[in-house]
Design an enzyme around this catalytic site. Structure first.
Site, PDB file in Angstrom:
ATOM      1  N   CYS A   1      -2.431  -3.720   8.165  1.00  0.00           N
ATOM      2  CA  CYS A   1      -2.055  -2.420   8.710  1.00  0.00           C
ATOM      3  C   CYS A   1      -1.487  -2.577  10.123  1.00  0.00           C
ATOM      4  O   CYS A   1      -0.597  -1.833  10.529  1.00  0.00           O
ATOM      5  CB  CYS A   1      -3.255  -1.483   8.733  1.00  0.00           C
ATOM      6  SG  CYS A   1      -4.189  -1.494   7.186  1.00  0.00           S
TER       7      CYS A   1
ATOM      8  N   CYS B   1       0.826  -1.214   0.000  1.00  0.00           N
ATOM      9  CA  CYS B   1       0.000   0.000   0.000  1.00  0.00           C
ATOM     10  C   CYS B   1       0.855   1.258   0.000  1.00  0.00           C
ATOM     11  O   CYS B   1       0.351   2.355  -0.199  1.00  0.00           O
ATOM     12  CB  CYS B   1      -0.948   0.009   1.195  1.00  0.00           C
ATOM     13  SG  CYS B   1      -0.108   0.076   2.774  1.00  0.00           S
TER      14      CYS B   1
HETATM   15 FE1  FES Z   1      -1.569   0.573   4.178  1.00  0.00          FE
HETATM   16 FE2  FES Z   1      -3.420   0.324   6.028  1.00  0.00          FE
HETATM   17  S1  FES Z   1      -3.709   0.431   3.875  1.00  0.00           S
HETATM   18  S2  FES Z   1      -1.274   0.354   6.281  1.00  0.00           S
END
Ligand code: FES
Length: 142
Positions: A103, A34
């Site tokens: 996360c 992400c």
């Molecule tokens: Fe990247 Fe939550 S979407 S840490």
């Protein structure tokens, strides 16, 4: 409700945000999938974490998880901090949606990286296996 009240609380009022200028250990990790980044600063006196701050360039769940993780390790020994698992953080938050579990992994890894930095800076011997990347998050759907 997708997110628990605890997650919302720690997201809206994150604890221990900021940095420590003369930190004894600093850990920075990124999530390749992400792109989010988390940095944790530890103040350590006689093996006890006396202060901790974090900075996150990340999603709400990452903020909530870091906030909770810092609360869970403050006042504890560095050895205790190393045993902090992302599962324990998720439990303390009363859960995260499955696609947000990764996360919380970021919080666990940042704590571990900061402890490793502390060990390295102080010439404290440790078993390198302790810091093998503990988790590959299989829940990440990003
Ligand atoms: Fe990247 Fe939550 S979407 S840490």
């Amino acid at each position: 409700m997708l997110y628990s009240e605890k997650v919302m609380d720690h997201f809206r009022n994150p604890r221990n945000v900021g940095k420590l200028d003369n930190a004894d250990g600093v850990g920075e990790v990124g999530n390749a999938k992400c792109g989010d980044i988390m940095k944790i600063f530890l103040k350590i006196e006689e093996g006890i974490i006396t202060d901790v701050k974090f900075n996150t360039f990340g999603c709400g769940s990452a903020i909530a998880a870091s906030s909770m993780a810092t609360e869970m390790i403050k006042g504890r020994s560095v050895e205790d901090a190393l045993t902090l698992s992302n599962r324990a953080v998720v439990e303390a938050l009363d859960g995260l949606p499955p696609h947000k579990i990764h996360c919380s992994v970021l919080a666990e890894e940042a704590v571990r990286a900061a402890v490793k930095d502390y060990y390295d800076k102080n010439g404290i011997a440790y078993n390198p296996k302790l810091f093998k990347n503990a988790h590959e998050c299989e829940h990440c759907h990003l």
